[in-house]
Design a protein around this motif. Sequence first.
Motif, PDB file in Angstrom:
ATOM      1  N   LEU A  61      -9.473  -0.513  -1.111  1.00 41.01           N
ATOM      2  CA  LEU A  61      -8.190  -0.043  -0.570  1.00 41.01           C
ATOM      3  C   LEU A  61      -8.387   1.214   0.266  1.00 41.01           C
ATOM      4  CD1 LEU A  61      -5.117  -0.015  -0.347  1.00 41.01           C
ATOM      5  CD2 LEU A  61      -5.052   1.206  -2.536  1.00 41.01           C
ATOM      6  N   ASN A  62      -9.163   2.161  -0.238  1.00 42.45           N
ATOM      7  CA  ASN A  62      -9.357   3.405   0.508  1.00 42.45           C
ATOM      8  C   ASN A  62     -10.138   3.185   1.795  1.00 42.45           C
ATOM      9  OD1 ASN A  62      -8.210   5.928  -0.850  1.00 42.45           O
ATOM     10  ND2 ASN A  62      -9.102   4.840  -2.589  1.00 42.45           N
ATOM     11  N   ALA A  63     -11.011   2.204   1.805  1.00 40.43           N
ATOM     12  CA  ALA A  63     -11.737   1.895   3.038  1.00 40.43           C
ATOM     13  C   ALA A  63     -10.760   1.398   4.107  1.00 40.43           C
ATOM     14  CB  ALA A  63     -12.809   0.844   2.773  1.00 40.43           C
ATOM     15  N   VAL A  64      -9.807   0.555   3.706  1.00 38.71           N
ATOM     16  CA  VAL A  64      -8.808   0.060   4.654  1.00 38.71           C
ATOM     17  C   VAL A  64      -7.894   1.197   5.097  1.00 38.71           C
ATOM     18  CG1 VAL A  64      -6.896  -1.537   5.007  1.00 38.71           C
ATOM     19  CG2 VAL A  64      -8.886  -2.249   3.655  1.00 38.71           C
ATOM     20  N   ILE A  65      -7.455   2.012   4.143  1.00 34.97           N
ATOM     21  CA  ILE A  65      -6.580   3.140   4.473  1.00 34.97           C
ATOM     22  C   ILE A  65      -7.265   4.084   5.450  1.00 34.97           C
ATOM     23  CG2 ILE A  65      -5.520   5.240   3.542  1.00 34.97           C
ATOM     24  CD1 ILE A  65      -4.816   3.649   1.029  1.00 34.97           C
ATOM     25  N   ASP A  66      -8.517   4.419   5.180  1.00 34.82           N
ATOM     26  CA  ASP A  66      -9.242   5.354   6.049  1.00 34.82           C
ATOM     27  C   ASP A  66      -9.420   4.784   7.454  1.00 34.82           C
ATOM     28  OD1 ASP A  66      -9.379   7.125   3.961  1.00 34.82           O
ATOM     29  OD2 ASP A  66     -11.453   6.650   3.413  1.00 34.82           O
ATOM     30  N   ARG A  67      -9.685   3.486   7.531  1.00 30.31           N
ATOM     31  CA  ARG A  67      -9.844   2.863   8.846  1.00 30.31           C
ATOM     32  C   ARG A  67      -8.531   2.905   9.632  1.00 30.31           C
ATOM     33  NH1 ARG A  67     -10.134  -2.363   7.759  1.00 30.31           N
ATOM     34  NH2 ARG A  67      -8.273  -2.943   8.926  1.00 30.31           N
TER      35      ARG A  67
ATOM     36  N   TYR B 146      -4.700   5.106  13.709  1.00 33.22           N
ATOM     37  CA  TYR B 146      -3.397   5.667  14.079  1.00 33.22           C
ATOM     38  C   TYR B 146      -3.430   7.192  14.235  1.00 33.22           C
ATOM     39  CZ  TYR B 146      -1.095   1.158  13.290  1.00 33.22           C
ATOM     40  OH  TYR B 146      -0.689  -0.155  13.368  1.00 33.22           O
ATOM     41  N   GLU B 147      -4.592   7.772  13.986  1.00 31.29           N
ATOM     42  CA  GLU B 147      -4.803   9.215  14.125  1.00 31.29           C
ATOM     43  C   GLU B 147      -3.852  10.020  13.231  1.00 31.29           C
ATOM     44  OE1 GLU B 147      -4.461   9.915  18.345  1.00 31.29           O
ATOM     45  OE2 GLU B 147      -6.542   9.331  18.690  1.00 31.29           O
TER      46      GLU B 147
ATOM     47  N   LEU C 233      -3.644  -4.270   3.402  1.00 34.18           N
ATOM     48  CA  LEU C 233      -3.504  -3.190   2.426  1.00 34.18           C
ATOM     49  C   LEU C 233      -3.069  -3.740   1.069  1.00 34.18           C
ATOM     50  CD1 LEU C 233      -1.705  -0.586   4.710  1.00 34.18           C
ATOM     51  CD2 LEU C 233      -3.890  -0.191   3.553  1.00 34.18           C
ATOM     52  N   THR C 234      -2.143  -4.672   1.094  1.00 37.05           N
ATOM     53  CA  THR C 234      -1.626  -5.263  -0.143  1.00 37.05           C
ATOM     54  C   THR C 234      -2.733  -5.979  -0.910  1.00 37.05           C
ATOM     55  OG1 THR C 234       0.533  -5.551   0.924  1.00 37.05           O
ATOM     56  CG2 THR C 234       0.124  -6.813  -1.092  1.00 37.05           C
ATOM     57  N   ARG C 235      -3.532  -6.767  -0.191  1.00 37.32           N
ATOM     58  CA  ARG C 235      -4.642  -7.473  -0.825  1.00 37.32           C
ATOM     59  C   ARG C 235      -5.702  -6.502  -1.339  1.00 37.32           C
ATOM     60  NH1 ARG C 235      -6.884 -12.703  -0.275  1.00 37.32           N
ATOM     61  NH2 ARG C 235      -5.489 -13.221   1.450  1.00 37.32           N
ATOM     62  N   ALA C 236      -6.000  -5.467  -0.549  1.00 36.60           N
ATOM     63  CA  ALA C 236      -7.027  -4.505  -0.931  1.00 36.60           C
ATOM     64  C   ALA C 236      -6.623  -3.714  -2.172  1.00 36.60           C
ATOM     65  CB  ALA C 236      -7.312  -3.551   0.228  1.00 36.60           C
ATOM     66  N   ALA C 237      -5.318  -3.620  -2.427  1.00 30.43           N
ATOM     67  CA  ALA C 237      -4.839  -2.911  -3.613  1.00 30.43           C
ATOM     68  C   ALA C 237      -4.967  -3.751  -4.872  1.00 30.43           C
ATOM     69  CB  ALA C 237      -3.380  -2.499  -3.419  1.00 30.43           C
TER      70      ALA C 237
END
Length: 311
Positions: free
Chosen positions: A241-247, A252-253, A302-306
């Motif tokens: 999840l954090n990998a997706v969030i960080d990407r 989106y800066e 994001l939903t799947r990664a969680a």
Amino acid sequence: MRTVPLGPTGQQVPNVVAGLMRISDKTDEQIRELVDTARGAGIDFFDHADIYGTEPHQCERRFAEAMQLSSSERAELTIQTKCGIVREGPYFDFSYEHIIESVEGSLRALETDYIDVLLLHRPDALVEPDEVARAFDELESAGKVRAFGVSNHTPRQIDLLRTSVRQPIVANQVQLSITHAPIIAQGIAANMAGVEQSQVLDGGGLVEYSRINDITLQAWSPFQSGFFTGVFLGSSDYPELNAVIDRLAAQYEVDAMAIATAWITRHPAGMQVVLGTTTPERVAAAAAGSDIPLTRAEWYELTRAAGHRVP
């Protein structure tokens, strides 16, 4: 800052709210900086409760002491507070007497003539809808409360209140984050045998019920992994999840907190995110997620990664 309707009131409110449950030990200057930062980000909606602080109405009182709002400044804000939890016992109390007493205490503590939104704070199993209705009618007719809602209520509990309460229930404040999302995840995996996520909890359909009945959902603990079990942002328990969030944050800066906010504000139900942080920089960082246009693919990733089942 994107706005959403506050139930059926016709009032547009920011989709990010500043929660003030942790300001009891803050100085006047720190409280003003927090409020000013929130307002600078477009947040003019502030969430209180009578039990916030180490004594009744403490955080409400500290807010008023620090801000010293003029009548015109007060009119620029939407102030929400909650009642119904009694920490020392009887634990939950939706009686007419307690609701009236609590609101009078909030009005004194906040140094205001009216509360914009009053929420019933968690369900009272011994609720008598007629008593709630009597209190709401009296508070509304006196101009002391302008709108009413609930917190952590199921669809059927709201229906029970509505058998007597004539005012619209404009909001329901519930726990929701990417990792703590049963009200959303249940619907994604509906009718899938053997999938725990598909089990209907709390009567089911809370999100859909709210959309059908013009009830604004307010998400508390938007960064908590569970029930006060720590944040998921940066946690080693959620590497995917954090990998997706960080990407996405880099794309989106924005800060990672903005992506966690955006996952909630992207939902078409028009939810509000209630921030609990008292750090001004974090308020600004999270508020940046108000109108990030996550795509369907990004939202579901994001939903799947969680850890939620996305068939």
